[in-house]
Design a protein around this motif. Structure first.
Motif, PDB file in Angstrom:
ATOM      1  N   LEU A 107       0.903  -1.132   0.030  1.00  0.00           N
ATOM      2  CA  LEU A 107      -0.020  -0.074   0.043  1.00  0.00           C
ATOM      3  C   LEU A 107       0.978   1.196  -0.208  1.00  0.00           C
ATOM      4  O   LEU A 107       1.697   1.441   0.905  1.00  0.00           O
ATOM      5  CB  LEU A 107      -0.906   0.125   1.300  1.00  0.00           C
ATOM      6  CG  LEU A 107      -1.619  -1.318   1.517  1.00  0.00           C
ATOM      7  CD1 LEU A 107      -2.617  -1.027   2.850  1.00  0.00           C
ATOM      8  CD2 LEU A 107      -2.605  -1.580   0.355  1.00  0.00           C
ATOM      9  N   PRO A 108       0.550   2.237  -0.818  1.00  0.00           N
ATOM     10  CA  PRO A 108       1.199   3.432  -1.049  1.00  0.00           C
ATOM     11  C   PRO A 108       1.241   4.271   0.402  1.00  0.00           C
ATOM     12  O   PRO A 108       0.091   4.223   0.880  1.00  0.00           O
ATOM     13  CB  PRO A 108       0.793   4.252  -2.284  1.00  0.00           C
ATOM     14  CG  PRO A 108      -0.609   3.723  -2.426  1.00  0.00           C
ATOM     15  CD  PRO A 108      -0.551   2.113  -1.961  1.00  0.00           C
ATOM     16  N   CYS A 109       2.216   4.874   0.674  1.00  0.00           N
ATOM     17  CA  CYS A 109       2.327   5.727   1.981  1.00  0.00           C
ATOM     18  C   CYS A 109       2.717   7.406   1.671  1.00  0.00           C
ATOM     19  O   CYS A 109       3.288   7.536   0.302  1.00  0.00           O
ATOM     20  CB  CYS A 109       3.433   5.058   2.848  1.00  0.00           C
ATOM     21  SG  CYS A 109       3.372   3.529   3.480  1.00  0.00           S
ATOM     22  N   LEU A 110       2.410   8.040   2.444  1.00  0.00           N
ATOM     23  CA  LEU A 110       2.765   9.541   2.517  1.00  0.00           C
ATOM     24  C   LEU A 110       3.529   9.865   3.563  1.00  0.00           C
ATOM     25  O   LEU A 110       3.910   8.851   4.364  1.00  0.00           O
ATOM     26  CB  LEU A 110       1.511  10.536   2.575  1.00  0.00           C
ATOM     27  CG  LEU A 110       0.567  10.399   1.593  1.00  0.00           C
ATOM     28  CD1 LEU A 110      -0.538  11.237   1.611  1.00  0.00           C
ATOM     29  CD2 LEU A 110       1.394  10.872   0.130  1.00  0.00           C
ATOM     30  N   SER A 111       4.356  10.821   3.451  1.00  0.00           N
ATOM     31  CA  SER A 111       5.284  11.141   4.486  1.00  0.00           C
ATOM     32  C   SER A 111       4.800  11.388   5.886  1.00  0.00           C
ATOM     33  O   SER A 111       3.753  12.410   6.061  1.00  0.00           O
ATOM     34  CB  SER A 111       6.276  12.258   4.131  1.00  0.00           C
ATOM     35  OG  SER A 111       6.936  12.868   5.320  1.00  0.00           O
ATOM     36  N   PRO A 112       5.061  10.614   6.974  1.00  0.00           N
ATOM     37  CA  PRO A 112       4.348  11.135   8.192  1.00  0.00           C
ATOM     38  C   PRO A 112       4.696  12.470   8.802  1.00  0.00           C
ATOM     39  O   PRO A 112       4.147  13.145   9.734  1.00  0.00           O
ATOM     40  CB  PRO A 112       5.284  10.287   9.166  1.00  0.00           C
ATOM     41  CG  PRO A 112       6.352   9.600   8.518  1.00  0.00           C
ATOM     42  CD  PRO A 112       6.140   9.798   7.144  1.00  0.00           C
ATOM     43  N   ASP A 113       5.743  13.264   8.097  1.00  0.00           N
ATOM     44  CA  ASP A 113       6.157  14.494   8.704  1.00  0.00           C
ATOM     45  C   ASP A 113       5.047  15.592   8.314  1.00  0.00           C
ATOM     46  O   ASP A 113       4.755  16.735   8.520  1.00  0.00           O
ATOM     47  CB  ASP A 113       7.420  15.041   7.883  1.00  0.00           C
ATOM     48  CG  ASP A 113       8.402  14.450   8.539  1.00  0.00           C
ATOM     49  OD1 ASP A 113       8.343  13.779   9.660  1.00  0.00           O
ATOM     50  OD2 ASP A 113       9.579  14.208   7.639  1.00  0.00           O
TER      51      ASP A 113
END
Length: 367
Positions: A107-113
């Motif tokens: 599953l694609p992720c986005l930056s937690p920042d």
């Protein structure tokens, strides 16, 4: 890391209930996963409401990532009941790998920042309620919350301390009013009157179970938070002024009907079959120990049914929205209820004969 599918699914169901499916800000449709000493902490928010929940897991490597809350929930939901799930982060591909048995998902992720910080602010008021009391307090009145966005200050429940004796929850949509009271818990004596949003109420009722013993409630003028077990739920309050509901509750309704609410609800439901979908109107005609319910529609015809009641005042005819009557009947259940009338144009008070802590006010309508 490894986590039990059922435990993880329950936490994900809470998170995906908070996030917006079609958010214009992509990160707000994601859930933040962070490893801790106890396991995995899931955080979700739509900037108005936020939930932070920790579930037990075997953590081999610390990490922090975000992934679509709804997609992860759907994936985990379709895995085998009771299965063990392996979660790992592929930094090169920026993907979360979800594995269980022979199933594998990336599953694609986005930056937690990019994920917004959860700010609980300064909440100076704190009190504790048994979970069952909190659930009853909200559940008994939420049906009367308004859904009209123009009167946003009615789109929730008004929670306040009343006369330093009661903790009260009140909801109204202008057509009906519901009030529920509990003995005032220690620490709630000086709380401000606050309006808790409809979404907050509905999510709290979903995530708080009667298995939970106590819930800590934190309050300020702008925010409310609920803490229990390994879960922290916080929300902004509705910024508005709730109307003076005490003025709506009539004090001199002297015509009292007592009726078995289960039988009454069944009769209303049958007769209302004929009423038009537009106004759901039904007429109540009262004479000594007799109630006649009538509905008429140009399209559907005419219905009438008689019911034995305890009533000894002068005769009265009054109309109501049948849906509103059934909503109140559902709250009272199969107990005996009292209806207190003044005349055919004034508000009616309805309450259970066995539960004086809850009170309902219903405005009549022309039928």
């Amino acid at each position: 890391m490894h986590v039990d599918r059922n435990v993880f699914l329950k936490a994900l169901s809470h998170s995906q209930g908070v996030v917006e499916k079609r958010s214009t800000v992509p990160i707000l449709s994601h859930v933040l996963l962070e490893t801790t000493g106890e396991g995995i902490t899931l955080t979700a928010t739509d900037l108005e409401v936020a939930i932070v929940e920790t579930v037990a897991a075997q953590v081999e490597k610390p990490g922090r990532l975000t992934v679509s809350a709804h997609m992860l929930f759907d994936v985990v939901r379709k895995l085998r009941d009771g299965a063990e799930i392996s979660l790992s982060f592929d930094e090169a591909q920026n993907r979360l790998n979800v594995e269980s048995g022979r199933s594998h998902f990336a599953l694609p992720c986005l930056s937690p920042d990019e994920f917004p910080a959860i700010n609980s602010g300064n909440q100076p008021y704190r009190f504790i309620l048994p979970a069952k009391d909190l659930l009853e307090l909200f559940d008994r009145v939420r049906f009367a919350m308004s859904t009209e966005e123009t009167r946003y200050y009615l789109n929730g429940i008004y929670l306040h301390a009343f006369q330093s004796k009661e903790l009260r929850a009140v909801a109204t949509d202008g057509h009906r009013l519901a009030k529920m009271s509990l003995p005032l818990p220690q620490g709630a004596e000086a709380i401000p009157g606050v309006i808790i949003s409809r979404k907050t109420i509905n999510e709290v009722l979903k995530i708080v179970s009667e298995e939970v013993l106590d819930v800590e409630v934190y309050l300020s003028n702008t925010q409310v938070s609920f803490k229990f077990s390994d879960t922290y739920f916080t929300s902004r309050l509705i910024d508005g002024t709730f109307p003076d509901y005490e003025k709506v509750i009539p004090a001199h309704n002297d015509k009292v009907m007592t009726v078995d609410m289960e039988a009454f609800a069944e009769t209303v439901d049958r007769v209302a079959t004929i009423s038009s979908e537009k106004n759901r109107g039904i007429r109540l005609s009262l004479k000594t120990n007799k109630l006649v319910l009538t509905a008429t529609s140009n399209e559907s015809g005419h219905a009438v049914e008689e019911l034995e009641v305890d009533y000894n005042a002068s005769g009265i005819e009054i109309g109501f929205n049948s849906r509103y009557l059934l909503d109140i009947a559902q709250q009272i259940g199969n107990e005996s209820a009292s209806f207190s009338f003044a005349d055919s144009t004034s508000p009616t008070i309805i309450r259970s004969r066995n539960d004086q802590e809850a009170l309902y006010v219903l405005m009549p309508m022309r039928v």
